[in-house]
Design an enzyme around this catalytic site. Structure first.
Site, PDB file in Angstrom:
ATOM      1  CG  ASP A 107      -3.055  20.332  13.145  1.00  0.00           C
ATOM      2  OD1 ASP A 107      -2.364  19.296  13.047  1.00  0.00           O
ATOM      3  OD2 ASP A 107      -4.060  20.422  13.879  1.00  0.00           O
ATOM      4  CE1 TYR A 133      -2.790   4.135   4.351  1.00  0.00           C
ATOM      5  CE2 TYR A 133      -3.589   5.107   6.405  1.00  0.00           C
ATOM      6  CZ  TYR A 133      -3.034   4.045   5.714  1.00  0.00           C
ATOM      7  OH  TYR A 133      -2.733   2.870   6.380  1.00  0.00           O
ATOM      8  CB  ALA A 139      -0.888   0.021   1.249  1.00  0.00           C
ATOM      9  CB  SER A 148      -7.151   4.703  -0.651  1.00  0.00           C
ATOM     10  OG  SER A 148      -6.110   4.642   0.310  1.00  0.00           O
ATOM     11  CE  LYS A 149      -4.863  -0.119   4.225  1.00  0.00           C
ATOM     12  NZ  LYS A 149      -4.006  -1.193   3.613  1.00  0.00           N
ATOM     13  CB  THR A 191      -5.310   1.366   8.889  1.00  0.00           C
ATOM     14  OG1 THR A 191      -5.255   2.466   9.796  1.00  0.00           O
ATOM     15  CG2 THR A 191      -6.032   1.851   7.635  1.00  0.00           C
ATOM     16  CG  ASP A 192      -6.430   2.742  14.097  1.00  0.00           C
ATOM     17  OD1 ASP A 192      -5.811   3.191  13.112  1.00  0.00           O
ATOM     18  OD2 ASP A 192      -6.115   2.993  15.281  1.00  0.00           O
ATOM     19  CD  GLU A 193      -4.459   6.473   9.840  1.00  0.00           C
ATOM     20  OE1 GLU A 193      -4.715   7.370   9.031  1.00  0.00           O
ATOM     21  OE2 GLU A 193      -3.296   6.212  10.224  1.00  0.00           O
ATOM     22  NE  ARG A 195      -2.720   9.434  14.672  1.00  0.00           N
ATOM     23  CZ  ARG A 195      -3.568  10.480  14.698  1.00  0.00           C
ATOM     24  NH1 ARG A 195      -4.286  10.738  15.771  1.00  0.00           N
ATOM     25  NH2 ARG A 195      -3.688  11.256  13.630  1.00  0.00           N
ATOM     26  CG  LEU A 246       5.442  11.180  15.768  1.00  0.00           C
ATOM     27  CD1 LEU A 246       5.646  12.650  15.446  1.00  0.00           C
ATOM     28  CD2 LEU A 246       4.353  11.028  16.829  1.00  0.00           C
ATOM     29  CG  ASN A 249      -0.756   5.255  14.613  1.00  0.00           C
ATOM     30  OD1 ASN A 249      -1.981   5.272  14.631  1.00  0.00           O
ATOM     31  ND2 ASN A 249      -0.042   6.171  13.980  1.00  0.00           N
ATOM     32  CG  ASN A 250       1.923  -1.661  13.467  1.00  0.00           C
ATOM     33  OD1 ASN A 250       2.250  -2.762  13.074  1.00  0.00           O
ATOM     34  ND2 ASN A 250       0.669  -1.412  13.827  1.00  0.00           N
ATOM     35  CG  ASN A 282       0.879  13.066  17.894  1.00  0.00           C
ATOM     36  OD1 ASN A 282       0.753  11.845  17.998  1.00  0.00           O
ATOM     37  ND2 ASN A 282       0.231  13.771  16.985  1.00  0.00           N
TER      38      ASN A 282
HETATM   39  P1  NAD Z   1       5.229   0.856   4.185  1.00  0.00           P
HETATM   40  O1  NAD Z   1       4.931   2.101   3.405  1.00  0.00           O
HETATM   41  O2  NAD Z   1       6.416   0.807   5.091  1.00  0.00           O
HETATM   42  O3  NAD Z   1       5.369  -0.379   3.184  1.00  0.00           O
HETATM   43  C1  NAD Z   1       4.568  -0.539   2.049  1.00  0.00           C
HETATM   44  C2  NAD Z   1       5.286  -1.479   1.093  1.00  0.00           C
HETATM   45  O4  NAD Z   1       4.417  -1.701  -0.028  1.00  0.00           O
HETATM   46  C3  NAD Z   1       6.592  -0.903   0.536  1.00  0.00           C
HETATM   47  O5  NAD Z   1       7.612  -1.870   0.610  1.00  0.00           O
HETATM   48  C4  NAD Z   1       6.249  -0.563  -0.914  1.00  0.00           C
HETATM   49  O6  NAD Z   1       7.366  -0.684  -1.788  1.00  0.00           O
HETATM   50  C5  NAD Z   1       5.193  -1.617  -1.215  1.00  0.00           C
HETATM   51  N1  NAD Z   1       4.307  -1.220  -2.307  1.00  0.00           N
HETATM   52  C6  NAD Z   1       3.734  -0.006  -2.517  1.00  0.00           C
HETATM   53  N2  NAD Z   1       3.008  -0.025  -3.658  1.00  0.00           N
HETATM   54  C7  NAD Z   1       3.122  -1.282  -4.159  1.00  0.00           C
HETATM   55  C8  NAD Z   1       2.588  -1.928  -5.319  1.00  0.00           C
HETATM   56  N3  NAD Z   1       1.798  -1.265  -6.182  1.00  0.00           N
HETATM   57  N4  NAD Z   1       2.886  -3.234  -5.526  1.00  0.00           N
HETATM   58  C9  NAD Z   1       3.697  -3.911  -4.667  1.00  0.00           C
HETATM   59  N5  NAD Z   1       4.247  -3.342  -3.578  1.00  0.00           N
HETATM   60  C10 NAD Z   1       3.951  -2.045  -3.322  1.00  0.00           C
HETATM   61  O7  NAD Z   1       3.882   0.549   4.983  1.00  0.00           O
HETATM   62  P2  NAD Z   1       3.657  -0.210   6.376  1.00  0.00           P
HETATM   63  O8  NAD Z   1       3.666   0.791   7.465  1.00  0.00           O
HETATM   64  O9  NAD Z   1       4.537  -1.409   6.429  1.00  0.00           O
HETATM   65  O10 NAD Z   1       2.146  -0.670   6.177  1.00  0.00           O
HETATM   66  C11 NAD Z   1       1.841  -1.948   5.602  1.00  0.00           C
HETATM   67  C12 NAD Z   1       0.330  -2.124   5.578  1.00  0.00           C
HETATM   68  O11 NAD Z   1      -0.187  -2.024   6.906  1.00  0.00           O
HETATM   69  C13 NAD Z   1      -0.394  -1.052   4.768  1.00  0.00           C
HETATM   70  O12 NAD Z   1      -1.434  -1.670   4.066  1.00  0.00           O
HETATM   71  C14 NAD Z   1      -0.942  -0.101   5.812  1.00  0.00           C
HETATM   72  O13 NAD Z   1      -2.129   0.523   5.355  1.00  0.00           O
HETATM   73  C15 NAD Z   1      -1.215  -1.050   6.960  1.00  0.00           C
HETATM   74  N6  NAD Z   1      -1.154  -0.464   8.316  1.00  0.00           N
HETATM   75  C16 NAD Z   1      -0.072   0.258   8.707  1.00  0.00           C
HETATM   76  C17 NAD Z   1      -0.022   0.757  10.003  1.00  0.00           C
HETATM   77  C18 NAD Z   1       1.177   1.535  10.499  1.00  0.00           C
HETATM   78  O14 NAD Z   1       1.144   2.045  11.622  1.00  0.00           O
HETATM   79  N7  NAD Z   1       2.262   1.633   9.758  1.00  0.00           N
HETATM   80  C19 NAD Z   1      -1.074   0.512  10.883  1.00  0.00           C
HETATM   81  C20 NAD Z   1      -2.177  -0.249  10.445  1.00  0.00           C
HETATM   82  C21 NAD Z   1      -2.187  -0.732   9.159  1.00  0.00           C
HETATM   83  P1  TYD Z   2       2.071   9.306  11.428  1.00  0.00           P
HETATM   84  O1  TYD Z   2       3.257   8.584  11.938  1.00  0.00           O
HETATM   85  O2  TYD Z   2       2.140   9.988  10.092  1.00  0.00           O
HETATM   86  O3  TYD Z   2       0.849   8.287  11.497  1.00  0.00           O
HETATM   87  P2  TYD Z   2      -0.746   8.539  11.285  1.00  0.00           P
HETATM   88  O4  TYD Z   2      -0.971   9.906  10.766  1.00  0.00           O
HETATM   89  O5  TYD Z   2      -1.087   7.495  10.274  1.00  0.00           O
HETATM   90  O6  TYD Z   2      -1.357   8.314  12.621  1.00  0.00           O
HETATM   91  O7  TYD Z   2       1.678  10.434  12.498  1.00  0.00           O
HETATM   92  C1  TYD Z   2       1.380  10.099  13.838  1.00  0.00           C
HETATM   93  C2  TYD Z   2       0.914  11.368  14.531  1.00  0.00           C
HETATM   94  O8  TYD Z   2       2.013  12.284  14.616  1.00  0.00           O
HETATM   95  C3  TYD Z   2      -0.182  12.114  13.779  1.00  0.00           C
HETATM   96  O9  TYD Z   2      -1.081  12.686  14.723  1.00  0.00           O
HETATM   97  C4  TYD Z   2       0.549  13.214  13.041  1.00  0.00           C
HETATM   98  C5  TYD Z   2       1.722  13.523  13.960  1.00  0.00           C
HETATM   99  N1  TYD Z   2       2.976  13.970  13.295  1.00  0.00           N
HETATM  100  C6  TYD Z   2       3.641  15.133  13.741  1.00  0.00           C
HETATM  101  O10 TYD Z   2       3.187  15.812  14.680  1.00  0.00           O
HETATM  102  N2  TYD Z   2       4.792  15.489  13.107  1.00  0.00           N
HETATM  103  C7  TYD Z   2       5.310  14.797  12.057  1.00  0.00           C
HETATM  104  O11 TYD Z   2       6.371  15.201  11.503  1.00  0.00           O
HETATM  105  C8  TYD Z   2       4.637  13.606  11.629  1.00  0.00           C
HETATM  106  C9  TYD Z   2       5.170  12.782  10.489  1.00  0.00           C
HETATM  107  C10 TYD Z   2       3.475  13.232  12.275  1.00  0.00           C
END
Ligand code: NAD
Ligand code: TYD
Length: 339
Positions: free
Chosen positions: A275, A153, A83, A156-157, A125-127, A217, A193, A182-183, A252
């Site tokens: 913001d 974002y 994604a 789309s999810k 995602t919870d978003e 978060r 962040l 958030n992971n 945050n």
């Molecule tokens: P990330 O951006 O680190 O990794 C996404 C990966 O997908 C990348 O390696 C990218 O190259 C690959 N990718 C992008 N477009 C592609 C395509 N068209 N075909 C094949 N590969 C493609 O993201 P992440 O943080 O590891 O998130 C992974 C999944 O978990 C996502 O679906 C995200 O919505 C979901 N998610 C993330 C979080 C979070 O906190 N990061 C929380 C809940 C859910």
């Molecule tokens: P982020 O890691 O982008 O995750 P998400 O928006 O998907 O929760 O951001 C986490 C929180 O931190 C969000 O409330 C936005 C805030 N944030 C900042 O304050 N400064 C930054 O530079 C970034 C990237 C995020």
């Protein structure tokens, strides 16, 4: 068992691959990844020689490639991580988010139907639930909380989730969906962040906090998310959504101050900036369903997880310094300078 992991060169997908190869010595894992700016092959270097692992560069939106891959490999399970994942980028340009997150999911669903996979799992995602108010701390996202998205974002999810559920209802495709909070942890791309703050604080650079920093978060250590997905693909009920999160809510500003404290850096590095448009106030998961049905509970507290994460970033400077020295520099200037 043969599992396709899409997006496995990214943050959570790579951690999931490590978890599965460690846990199931007889499983075959195939990873496909388009290697966008967020995908990094060096992340996977430790498993490249593993007999049970194969990496193929490829795009989930490429229907011919995906169909050929499914025909060649005959997967049992698909876990779709691939994604576009960054909210701020989706505000700059939503198009690629719709292409990858929605149309890419559709391509995978069609192939999963055609080749009769036993399970298609969508990593969501919870978003998709939108946000909660700050003044009602007893409100949590449940699996039946209405979808109510804020950013391109999350829209789309959510669209992808609806499509996955439609393939279950209409075509009886055996699907499951996880919606995680958030992971954080190793291999997290430094535009998000926590890794952004760690890497910038280590370089004594200012730390951009959006708005007043009071947005909340619900942070989950990445390994706990991987364990949850493992449980869902093995024992989760087909057609079901599972929320994943561990009641680790932090503002945050609290997160940033914790990192500064751990690194022994001054709070004067904090810089409040304009913001984010449409900024969600609070995310908070109720994980009762996955706990009751699958016995999942988070194993790592935020205090422990953030220490481990900081240690990882200190010990793996090369990984993130490489990223910071590339295109990322242009990204940072575009998004933050003069903000
Ligand atoms: P990330 O951006 O680190 O990794 C996404 C990966 O997908 C990348 O390696 C990218 O190259 C690959 N990718 C992008 N477009 C592609 C395509 N068209 N075909 C094949 N590969 C493609 O993201 P992440 O943080 O590891 O998130 C992974 C999944 O978990 C996502 O679906 C995200 O919505 C979901 N998610 C993330 C979080 C979070 O906190 N990061 C929380 C809940 C859910
Ligand atoms: P982020 O890691 O982008 O995750 P998400 O928006 O998907 O929760 O951001 C986490 C929180 O931190 C969000 O409330 C936005 C805030 N944030 C900042 O304050 N400064 C930054 O530079 C970034 C990237 C995020």
């Amino acid at each position: 068992m043969k599992i396709l992991v899409t997006g496995g060169a990214g943050f959570i997908g790579s951690n999931f691959i490590f978890h599965m190869l460690d846990t199931y010595k007889d499983y075959k894992i195939v990873c496909i990844d388009a290697l966008t700016y967020a995908g990094n092959l060096t992340t996977l270097q430790n498993v490249m020689d593993n007999q049970n692992f194969k990496f193929i560069k490829g795009d989930i939106t490429d229907r011919d490639f995906i169909n050929q891959l499914f025909e060649d490999e005959m997967f049992d399970i698909i876990v779709n991580f691939a994604a576009e994942s960054h909210v701020d980028r989706s505000i700059e340009d939503p198009s690629i988010f719709l292409k990858t997150n929605v149309l890419g999911t559709q391509v995978l669903l069609d192939a999963s139907r055609k080749y009769n996979v036993k399970r298609y799992h969508q990593v969501s995602t919870d978003e998709v639930y939108g946000d909660l108010p700050l003044d009602q701390p007893n409100l949590f996202f449940m699996e039946d909380t209405p979808i109510h998205t804020s950013s391109p974002y999350s829209a789309s999810k959510a669209s992808a989730d609806l499509l996955v559920q439609a393939y279950y209802r209409t075509f009886k495709l055996p699907i499951t969906i996880s919606r995680c909070s958030n992971n954080y942890g190793p291999y997290h791309f430094p535009e998000k962040l926590i890794p952004l703050i760690i890497s910038r604080a280590l370089n004594d650079e200012n730390l951009p906090v959006y708005g007043t920093g009071e947005n909340v978060r619900d942070w989950l250590y990445v390994e706990d998310h991987c364990i949850a997905i493992d449980k869902i693909i093995h024992n989760g009920r087909v057609g079901e959504v599972y929320n994943v999160g561990g009641h680790n809510e932090r503002t945050n500003l609290e997160v940033v101050k914790t990192i500064l404290h751990e690194l022994d850096k001054p709070e004067t590095l904090i810089k409040f900036v304009t913001d984010r448009a449409g900024h969600d106030m609070r995310y908070a998961i109720d994980p009762t369903k996955i706990t009751n049905e699958l016995g999942w509970e988070p194993t790592t507290t935020f205090e422990e997880g953030i220490k481990r994460t900081i240690k990882w970033y200190l010990e793996n400077k090369e990984w993130w310094e490489d990223i910071l020295s590339g295109d990322y520099q242009n990204y940072y200037e575009k998004m933050y300078v003069g903000r």
